[in-house]
Structure formats: C-alpha cells, structure tokens
Design a protein around this motif. Sequence first.
Motif, PDB file in Angstrom:
ATOM      1  N   ARG A 103       0.875  -1.173   0.000  1.00  0.00           N
ATOM      2  CA  ARG A 103       0.000   0.000   0.000  1.00  0.00           C
ATOM      3  C   ARG A 103       0.911   1.221   0.000  1.00  0.00           C
ATOM      4  O   ARG A 103       2.055   1.148   0.452  1.00  0.00           O
ATOM      5  N   THR A 104       0.415   2.327  -0.488  1.00  0.00           N
ATOM      6  CA  THR A 104       1.275   3.495  -0.641  1.00  0.00           C
ATOM      7  C   THR A 104       1.056   4.572   0.418  1.00  0.00           C
ATOM      8  O   THR A 104       1.963   5.330   0.686  1.00  0.00           O
ATOM      9  N   GLN A 105      -0.105   4.677   0.997  1.00  0.00           N
ATOM     10  CA  GLN A 105      -0.387   5.735   1.967  1.00  0.00           C
ATOM     11  C   GLN A 105      -0.832   5.157   3.290  1.00  0.00           C
ATOM     12  O   GLN A 105      -1.998   4.814   3.423  1.00  0.00           O
ATOM     13  N   PRO A 106      -0.022   4.996   4.274  1.00  0.00           N
ATOM     14  CA  PRO A 106       1.431   5.063   4.263  1.00  0.00           C
ATOM     15  C   PRO A 106       2.000   3.797   3.620  1.00  0.00           C
ATOM     16  O   PRO A 106       1.322   2.776   3.569  1.00  0.00           O
ATOM     17  N   PHE A 107       3.244   3.886   3.179  1.00  0.00           N
ATOM     18  CA  PHE A 107       3.829   2.732   2.503  1.00  0.00           C
ATOM     19  C   PHE A 107       3.976   1.580   3.486  1.00  0.00           C
ATOM     20  O   PHE A 107       4.500   1.736   4.578  1.00  0.00           O
ATOM     21  N   ARG A 108       3.514   0.410   3.062  1.00  0.00           N
ATOM     22  CA  ARG A 108       3.682  -0.827   3.813  1.00  0.00           C
ATOM     23  C   ARG A 108       3.633  -1.995   2.848  1.00  0.00           C
ATOM     24  O   ARG A 108       2.913  -1.946   1.857  1.00  0.00           O
ATOM     25  N   ALA A 109       4.384  -3.008   3.153  1.00  0.00           N
ATOM     26  CA  ALA A 109       4.311  -4.267   2.411  1.00  0.00           C
ATOM     27  C   ALA A 109       3.743  -5.309   3.366  1.00  0.00           C
ATOM     28  O   ALA A 109       3.943  -5.225   4.584  1.00  0.00           O
ATOM     29  N   HIS A 110       3.043  -6.278   2.818  1.00  0.00           N
ATOM     30  CA  HIS A 110       2.418  -7.289   3.672  1.00  0.00           C
ATOM     31  C   HIS A 110       2.251  -8.584   2.887  1.00  0.00           C
ATOM     32  O   HIS A 110       2.146  -8.565   1.662  1.00  0.00           O
ATOM     33  N   ALA A 111       2.229  -9.692   3.588  1.00  0.00           N
ATOM     34  CA  ALA A 111       1.978 -11.008   2.997  1.00  0.00           C
ATOM     35  C   ALA A 111       0.959 -11.721   3.868  1.00  0.00           C
ATOM     36  O   ALA A 111       0.986 -11.596   5.095  1.00  0.00           O
ATOM     37  N   TRP A 112       0.054 -12.470   3.225  1.00  0.00           N
ATOM     38  CA  TRP A 112      -0.983 -13.162   3.968  1.00  0.00           C
ATOM     39  C   TRP A 112      -1.485 -14.356   3.171  1.00  0.00           C
ATOM     40  O   TRP A 112      -1.101 -14.539   2.026  1.00  0.00           O
ATOM     41  N   VAL A 113      -2.330 -15.147   3.790  1.00  0.00           N
ATOM     42  CA  VAL A 113      -2.968 -16.273   3.113  1.00  0.00           C
ATOM     43  C   VAL A 113      -4.480 -16.057   3.123  1.00  0.00           C
ATOM     44  O   VAL A 113      -5.018 -15.393   4.009  1.00  0.00           O
ATOM     45  N   GLU A 126      -8.175  -3.967   6.612  1.00  0.00           N
ATOM     46  CA  GLU A 126      -6.793  -3.562   6.354  1.00  0.00           C
ATOM     47  C   GLU A 126      -6.253  -4.164   5.068  1.00  0.00           C
ATOM     48  O   GLU A 126      -5.607  -3.488   4.271  1.00  0.00           O
ATOM     49  N   VAL A 127      -6.510  -5.431   4.839  1.00  0.00           N
ATOM     50  CA  VAL A 127      -5.968  -6.123   3.668  1.00  0.00           C
ATOM     51  C   VAL A 127      -6.528  -5.548   2.368  1.00  0.00           C
ATOM     52  O   VAL A 127      -5.835  -5.514   1.356  1.00  0.00           O
ATOM     53  N   LYS A 128      -7.738  -5.051   2.385  1.00  0.00           N
ATOM     54  CA  LYS A 128      -8.343  -4.542   1.151  1.00  0.00           C
ATOM     55  C   LYS A 128      -7.615  -3.322   0.599  1.00  0.00           C
ATOM     56  O   LYS A 128      -7.765  -2.993  -0.564  1.00  0.00           O
ATOM     57  N   HIS A 129      -6.797  -2.652   1.407  1.00  0.00           N
ATOM     58  CA  HIS A 129      -6.055  -1.480   0.954  1.00  0.00           C
ATOM     59  C   HIS A 129      -4.734  -1.829   0.271  1.00  0.00           C
ATOM     60  O   HIS A 129      -4.051  -0.945  -0.236  1.00  0.00           O
ATOM     61  N   PHE A 130      -4.373  -3.098   0.272  1.00  0.00           N
ATOM     62  CA  PHE A 130      -3.116  -3.515  -0.348  1.00  0.00           C
ATOM     63  C   PHE A 130      -3.338  -3.853  -1.819  1.00  0.00           C
ATOM     64  O   PHE A 130      -4.338  -4.459  -2.179  1.00  0.00           O
ATOM     65  N   HIS A 131      -2.384  -3.462  -2.647  1.00  0.00           N
ATOM     66  CA  HIS A 131      -2.383  -3.823  -4.069  1.00  0.00           C
ATOM     67  C   HIS A 131      -1.579  -5.113  -4.193  1.00  0.00           C
ATOM     68  O   HIS A 131      -0.407  -5.156  -3.806  1.00  0.00           O
ATOM     69  N   VAL A 132      -2.191  -6.131  -4.715  1.00  0.00           N
ATOM     70  CA  VAL A 132      -1.541  -7.440  -4.807  1.00  0.00           C
ATOM     71  C   VAL A 132      -0.405  -7.384  -5.829  1.00  0.00           C
ATOM     72  O   VAL A 132      -0.596  -6.941  -6.954  1.00  0.00           O
TER      73      VAL A 132
END
Length: 140
Positions: A103-113, A126-132
């Motif tokens: 995600r870009t605002q704020p920048f974060r990287a994440h991994a999940w199942v 929270e997960v819905k804001h991440f670009h896969v």
Amino acid sequence: MTARSLSLQPSTPPPWHVRPVALCAVGAARILTRLPPRQLRKVMEAARRGARPANEAETLRARNAVVAVSVPCAGPRCLQRSIATALLCRTRGVWPDWVTGVRTQPFRAHAWVEADGKPIGESIDEVKHFHVLISVPDRR
C-alpha cells in the motif's frame, strides 16, 4: 521518533504431533524469505502442485500452529508466517491462496494467506487497501 510496541498474535498451542511439522515449515519459510520474489513465486507454485484448495478452517489451523511455535511469525514477520502457513497446509494436501502486496499511503508491504476468498487471521478492512503484487492461488 516514537517507540513502536510489538504485539504478538494470539494462538492456541497445536497438538503435540503437529508441532514438529509446524517448526519445519517455519524453518523452511525462513530460508525461502531470502529468495528474490521471482524465485520465491516459482518455489511456491511448485509447492502448490497437486494440492486441493484449502478451506478456512484448515488454513486457520495451520496459521495458528505456525504462530504458536514461532515468536517471529507471531510478531512482525508476515512473509515468513504466510509462507510457513502455506507450506504447513501443503503437508496436509491442501493449498490456500498465498498473497503479497503493498500500500502506498502510508507505505507498507504485507503477505498473507486466503481461503475461500477471505484473508485468514487478518483484518479484511486492512488487507483490502493492499495492491496485490504476487499471488499463488489454489487451483480451483
């Protein structure tokens, strides 16, 4: 600079016969986190072969086992946690969707199942804001 508190994810200890397998999955995941993204994707795709799709309960049991046997996986190491969860599922003949994103605002990287289209052990909001960026889905 403010201090960030580290919170560990809650889990229930897995049965004794699951712990050694979960520890092996955590160890393998630790090694795999050092791979470049392209190679990691290939390894995860190879691990997925021949597995049936995991359901929510199977994926949650695997994730809880990983979190219970590893403090780093219970804390900030989402990449290792997600890889270990997927590998532990694979030892049972199933595969969840393995996903990484940013995600870009704020920048974060994440991994999940995910299983059945839902993130497991993660907040949907929270997960819905991440670009896969990378996804190794089950083979439905």
